[in-house]
Design an enzyme around this catalytic site. Structure first.
Site, PDB file in Angstrom:
ATOM      1  N   HIS A  20     -12.004   7.096  -6.035  1.00  0.00           N
ATOM      2  CA  HIS A  20     -10.782   7.565  -6.703  1.00  0.00           C
ATOM      3  C   HIS A  20     -11.134   8.511  -7.853  1.00  0.00           C
ATOM      4  CE1 HIS A  20      -8.912   3.558  -5.323  1.00  0.00           C
ATOM      5  NE2 HIS A  20      -8.320   4.502  -4.628  1.00  0.00           N
ATOM      6  N   LYS A  44       1.854  -5.040  -1.280  1.00  0.00           N
ATOM      7  CA  LYS A  44       0.422  -5.140  -1.023  1.00  0.00           C
ATOM      8  C   LYS A  44      -0.204  -6.354  -1.718  1.00  0.00           C
ATOM      9  CE  LYS A  44      -1.440  -0.590   0.103  1.00  0.00           C
ATOM     10  NZ  LYS A  44      -2.402   0.426  -0.308  1.00  0.00           N
ATOM     11  N   ARG A  98     -11.082   9.193   3.325  1.00  0.00           N
ATOM     12  CA  ARG A  98     -12.431   8.649   3.455  1.00  0.00           C
ATOM     13  C   ARG A  98     -12.994   8.930   4.829  1.00  0.00           C
ATOM     14  NH1 ARG A  98      -9.880   3.675   1.185  1.00  0.00           N
ATOM     15  NH2 ARG A  98      -9.414   3.449   3.374  1.00  0.00           N
ATOM     16  N   SER A 136     -10.805   0.037  -1.856  1.00  0.00           N
ATOM     17  CA  SER A 136     -10.480  -1.007  -2.830  1.00  0.00           C
ATOM     18  C   SER A 136     -10.452  -2.392  -2.191  1.00  0.00           C
ATOM     19  CB  SER A 136      -9.132  -0.719  -3.488  1.00  0.00           C
ATOM     20  OG  SER A 136      -9.202   0.430  -4.285  1.00  0.00           O
TER      21      SER A 136
END
Length: 168
Positions: A20, A44, A98, A136
């Protein structure tokens, strides 16, 4: 200055990773002002509260040069990203990728956003090979299981993760 270019870099940032941070640094080359949109996103089930995530982001960007820090604003948001982007006066949404697996979802979102507001562009920044694998969710899993996450996050985030899981 004729017109200031504002970009939005949205995410849950639970927690913020080295990947990030790389996207933020690179984004500053493309925009005059960068709004970090920290998604409330209760769905989430974040490990860190919204307040903690925003504080962590502010702590991590404190390492940036003063001129860059002044160009960044960390703002919470809820609802449609395109609405938030308009609210903060941005013309650009910045998304980090990614791997190819991210692309399918991200291109669908970009196309939907373009339909809702054709004046707002979405750009994708590919993660460098050093950060392509960092997610993450994986960082949280490693920390939860007692692994060393120090190479994936800042020292501050590493300490916060250790503290979070030491309580468990």
């Amino acid at each position: 200055m004729a017109s200031e270019r504002t970009g939005v870099y949205p995410g849950t940032f639970d927690p913020i990773t080295s990947g990030h941070m790389e996207v933020m640094r690179r984004s500053l080359r493309l925009v005059d002002r960068l709004v970090i949109g920290c998604a409330i996103n209760i769905g989430k089930g974040p490990l860190f509260s919204l307040e903690e995530r925003m504080e962590i982001i502010r702590e991590d960007i404190s390492e940036f040069p003063p001129a860059d820090r002044e160009r960044i604003k960390v703002v919470p948001f809820e609802g449609l990203l395109i609405h938030f982007t308009r609210e903060v006066g941005a013309s650009l949404i910045i998304r980090g990728l990614r791997a190819v697996s991210d692309f399918e979802y991200e291109i669908q979102m970009a196309n939907m956003n373009a339909r809702m507001d054709p004046d707002i562009e979405t750009i994708f920044l590919m993660a460098s090979d050093r950060h392509q694998f960092i997610a993450s969710s994986l960082v949280k899993d490693i920390a939860r299981l007692g692994g060393d996450t120090s190479q994936f996050v800042s020292k501050r985030v590493f300490q916060r993760l250790k503290a979070k899981f030491a309580k468990g």
